[in-house]
Structures are given as C-alpha cells and as structure tokens.
Design an enzyme around this catalytic site. Structure first.
Site, short mmCIF file in Angstrom:
data_model
loop_
_atom_site.label_atom_id
_atom_site.label_comp_id
_atom_site.label_asym_id
_atom_site.label_seq_id
_atom_site.Cartn_x
_atom_site.Cartn_y
_atom_site.Cartn_z
N HIS A 3 25.95 0.64 1.32
CA HIS A 3 26.96 1.65 1.84
C HIS A 3 28.15 0.97 1.19
CE1 HIS A 3 24.47 0.70 5.44
NE2 HIS A 3 24.78 1.93 5.53
N GLU A 26 13.93 18.34 -10.24
CA GLU A 26 14.11 16.87 -10.02
C GLU A 26 12.54 15.55 -10.63
OE1 GLU A 26 15.70 16.79 -5.87
OE2 GLU A 26 14.01 18.08 -5.85
N CYS A 79 22.83 20.19 -8.94
CA CYS A 79 23.69 19.72 -7.81
C CYS A 79 23.17 18.02 -7.28
CB CYS A 79 22.50 20.06 -6.36
SG CYS A 79 21.56 19.88 -6.38
#
Ligand code: PEP
Ligand code: MG
Length: 564
Positions: A189, A423, A494
């Site tokens: 966060h 990936e 990306c």
C-alpha cells in the site's frame, strides 16, 4: 563534518527530497493476558468494543471522503475491516467468555492474521491493515488518541518500519516530502499510495533504523539511496536539479522518442471500457498494451454472458479506433481470484491453476471469452485487435492458443493477432520455438520476476528479490527480445518494469518494440527517454550484463546513461 553515510533500499517512486527525519512507530501492545471479567459486565464490555470498532470505521470513512483514487479505496477497505462481521463476532465471543475487550481484540486479530497469511496473495497483504485496525480499536478502548503520524508543520522525511494504509493515505504532502520504510514491497500500500502522491519513496531499506528522528536526510527515490551527514548546500542543489526533471515531465506531450529522434511506442494498461476511454482522453498513450480483462469480473459470482463481455470489450476497442489494443484473456487465480473461474483452497495458488491453465477445469470460459472478443472486434473494425494468453508455459499451449484465434478469425471474419505473455521462465527458455506460432509476445515482468526469483510478488519481506532490475529476469528478457529481433516479431513489455523511467531506457536499448504502463506513468517515461540517445540506451543494456544484483544494475545503468 563527518563523511556522509548512505544506506540503500528498493526505490519505488523517483524524486529527490531533503528534510529532517520523523519516525512513526507502531504503539506497543498491552499485555496478552489480564484478569477475567466478572459475568455481569461482559455484555456491557461487548457494547463498548462494538462502539469503539464503529468509531474507528467512521473515522476511516471520514478520511476517505477527504481524499480520492486509490488512497480513498484503501481507506474504505480498511474501514470495512473494523466492522467485519466475522472479526467482530470472534472478538465478542471472547469477551462473553470473560476475556477483557483489549485482549480479545488482540487474540482475535492474531487468529485472522494467521488465516490471511495462510490464504497468501492479496489476503496476506491485508494483514498490515488488520493490525492497524487492531491498534486503533485498542486506542479507543484505552481512551487515548488513535496511533498515527504526529502533527508537524515543518517538512519531514517519514521513516517507518511499515506504514499503515490509513496513515499513508492521509499524508499531507505539503510537509511530508518523502517516505522510507524498512519493510514493504513494490506492490505494498505504501508504494501504491506514494505513486499517487508522487513523492519520493523507498521501501525495504533494512538499515533505516540507524537514522534517528530529526537527523536531516537526503532521499533519492531514483537510486534508493538515503544519505545522512551531507552538506546542506550540496543536498539542496540535488533537490533543485530534481525540480528540473519534474518540470520536463510536466511539459512532456509525446509521442515518445529518444534524444536522437527514435520513436518508442508507449501504451496504456487498462482493465475495462471506462479505463480505456480515460487512458485515451489523457492523450499520451498510442494505444493499449494490456487490457487486464479479469479485473472487470473480479466481483462476478458467475460467468458473464458472451453478450455482456462483448459489450464491455467493445467499449474499450471503440475508444481506441484507429489504434492497437492488446486484450489479455482471463488471468484469474492467485492474486486475482475470480469466483467463477478460480479453484479454492489451492496450497500454492501462484503455482496453481491460474491464467491459461483454467482451461483445464473450465474449458468453456476461454472459448466464450474469445467469442466475445471476436464479436467486439466486429463492432470496432478500425481497431487493431491483438489477443494474448497469460501464463503460457509450453510451445504446445502457444500453438493451440494461436489456433483458437485463427478459428475466430475464420468464423467471425475478423483479423485478431495472436500472442502470448512471457511470464513463466519456461516460456523465455523456449522462446524461439514458441515464437514460431504467434504474431507477437508481451513480457509480464511482474510474474517473470516472481517466478525467476522464486519470490512472492506480494511479500513485504522480499522486495529485493521481486525487483525487475535483478540480473536473472533481465537475462531472460534479453533472450526474448533477441529472439523477437531475429524472427521479426514484436516484443512488448507490460509489467511494472515498463513504468520505471530508467529501466524503460534499458529495455529500449535491448530492442523491445513497445512499453505498456499505467497512463499516469507515461509522461515520466517519455520525458526520460527524450533525454537519452538510442546509443546510450544500448550502452545501458550492455552495461547490465554481469551486474551482481538489482542495486548494482541500477548503478551501472545510470552511469551508462549519464544520469547522476
Ligand atoms: C505481469 O505479470 O507483469 C503482468 C503484466 O501481469 P499481471 O501483473 O496482471 O499479473
Ligand atoms: Mg502476470
């Protein structure tokens, strides 16, 4: 004056700041045990606890109403934890069994923390939020102010072991000029919100506890360096130089090119029609490089119909008429659970049934989605639609997926291009064979780094490993890009790496054909590319060969690019 001392962490948000340090520490917890409550006061204690939990929820909602974007979202989610039914029920039951409210809150929270950690992924990240709620409720029960950042009128650099989302989200950037945390990962966060606040941020600075409050510190969010004992005039000169960089970003208009005029295609990452439309309106991207379709369906209990999906995709494709849009098929599972597609209770969901592997248990989900994408493409004939599959790991999967796309092209009379994401390290290792079957590939550096380094991308303790600057994922990226150049196939990036202005230069130097990122990151990357030549980018890419770790890689790249 003594020599300056520098410690390093993982840089998250670029920028240079200089101010005295201010430590924020979590409060000490009260003792774990306390005398049992007499029976006749237990119900009153339950009510007192519920009042305190509600007061915490209200104060967090109140803060949410004073902010926007992800900061507001984070505060709303944290507020809902304070009144979560399962948690309040657990605490109330313990109080009715005779445990005083403060100890009941501590015990129930620890139980939920263990449950969240066992679930892994995003749930594990919520443990900081849960502990924050615990500390706030305990403060109310004790009748003292909620813990948090002390009021301060003068500029400061905030130091913390790990910041609570509520504290980060309500920071006043007029006085808080930078954030440094000892824990926290690039997706924590703290990182997400400091990107929104646009103040320099460094996480995983393990030795930051050597710096005391009030000591002046220079924070460089580009290099990850935190320096004390530096001459004030020198420090302020560095802050001034950084202001020039910010001005370049503010005035950048695109399209992106290097200082010697080589065009670089910068694309936007989106998730649905509205975000695709706003990325188009922001005016910087040249197209969409990643549409994360699963994010639009995270809260759907059942599979949306082909018509409903087609409507959503069509909105995104129409927003980008005349441009390219790369649609990724559902990457459900692990950190992105989708109720109708994801297996529950997998012991290790990141290595489980996610992405393309879902086809093994729900064969119709992919078929329906591809039909919906083809129908949407029919409604947007001027959009260049590319479709890619996540988590491809074998040449057989790549060939099969390209076959499915070609079938849609025949049946629906559209011209979808077929691609795969890189990936999984297996895909990079076998890239030459895999590229034979597809029109393009796109490198997802978040997962490629996670799987290459065997480090959970959401772990607050593994930021150094989850760093796309690590030499091993970069070696795989280099291999994939070389294969693309040899076979004449586009290779995009990306993942978050594309949004790091310095790493973007390295990727361009390697030869990637496009970079896709959150629209808010595009001007920073574009402005940086405009400062360096293609030759410098190539030198930076070469300089990274042989780097020892992510920090060394960053240092070598800065040297090669002539960035101090
Ligand atoms: C990636 O893994 O880099 C990627 C772009 O996919 P996601 O972050 O959605 O897993
Ligand atoms: Mg991924």
């Amino acid at each position: 004056m003594a020599d300056p001392i520098t410690i390093y962490g993982t840089p998250v948000v670029q920028g240079v700041a200089y101010a005295p340090a201010l430590w924020v520490r979590r409060p000490e917890l009260p003792p774990e045990s306390a005398p049992a409550l007499p029976e006749d006061v237990r119900e009153a204690e339950v009510s007192r606890f519920l009042d305190c939990a509600n007061a915490v929820a209200d104060s967090l909602m109140n803060r949410a109403s004073k902010t926007t974007g992800q900061a507001a979202d984070v505060l709303i989610v944290t507020s809902s934890l304070a009144t979560d039914r399962a948690w309040t029920k657990d605490v109330s039951k313990r109080i009715r069994d005779g445990i005083p409210a403060i100890q009941a809150v501590m015990k129930a929270t620890e139980r939920f923390v263990v449950m969240f950690e066992t679930a892994g992924g995003v749930m594990a990240e919520r443990t900081t939020d849960l502990r924050d709620v615990r500390d706030r409720v305990i403060a109310h029960l004790q009748g003292v102010p909620e813990p948090g950042i002390p009021d301060c009128d003068c500029p400061f650099v905030l130091l913390a072991d790990d910041l609570s989302p509520a504290d980060t989200a309500s920071l006043d950037t007029n006085v808080c000029v930078a954030i440094v945390t000892q824990l926290g990962g690039p997706t924590s966060h703290t990182s997400i919100i400091s990107r929104q606040l646009a103040i320099p941020c460094i996480v995983a600075a393990r030795q930051v506890d050597q710096i005391a409050s009030e000591v002046p510190v220079l924070v460089d969010g580009g290099t990850g360096a935190i320096t004390t004992g530096i001459d004030e005039a020198v420090a302020l000169e560095k802050v001034r130089a950084d202001a020039a960089r910010l001005e370049l970003i503010r005035s950048w208009t695109g399209p992106a090119q290097t200082s010697d005029g080589v065009h670089v295609q910068l694309l936007a990452n989106v998730q649905d029609g509205p975000s695709a439309t706003s990325a188009h309106e922001s005016g910087f991207a040249e197209g969409v490089g990643l549409m994360r379709t699963e994010l639009a369906f995270l809260d759907h209990p059942t599979e949306p119909s082909v018509e409903e999906q087609a409507r959503s995709y069509s909105q995104a494709l129409l927003a980008w008429s005349g441009s390219k849009v790369v649609v990724r098929t559902l990457d459900a599972g692990s950190d992105k659970p989708v109720a109708y597609a994801t297996l529950r209770d997998e012991p290790n969901p990141a290595l489980g049934v996610r992405g393309i592997r879902i086809n093994g248990i729900h064969p119709n989900v992919l078929a329906n989605q591809l039909d919906a994408i083809a129908v949407a493409a029919m409604t947007a004939p001027d959009t260049d639609v590319w479709v890619m599959a996540p988590m491809i790991a074998t040449a057989a999967e790549a060939r099969w997926f390209a076959g499915l796309i070609n079938e849609r092209n025949d049946v629906f009379g559209v011209s979808l291009k077929a691609g795969v994401m890189v990936e999984v390290p297996a895909t990079a290792i076998l890239i030459d064979q895999i590229m034979e079957y597809v029109d393009f590939v796109s490198i997802g550096t978040n997962d490629l780094t996670q799987y290459t380094m065997a480090a959970d991308r959401l772990s607050a303790n593994l930021a150094e490993y989850s760093d796309p600057w690590q030499p091993a994922p970069l070696a795989l990226i280099r291999k994939v890009v070389k294969a693309g150049l040899r076979l004449g196939k586009p290779v995009g990036v990306c993942g978050e790496a594309a949004a790091d202005p310095l790493l973007a230069c390295v990727l361009v130097g390697m030869g990637v054909t496009s970079l896709s990122m959150a629209s808010s990151a595009i001007s920073g990357v574009g402005a940086q590319l405009g400062q360096v030549s293609l030759e410098q980018c190539r030198a930076a890419a070469d300089a990274l060969v042989g780097a020892f770790d992510g920090g060394d890689g960053r240092y070598r790249a800065r040297q090669a690019l002539g960035i101090e």
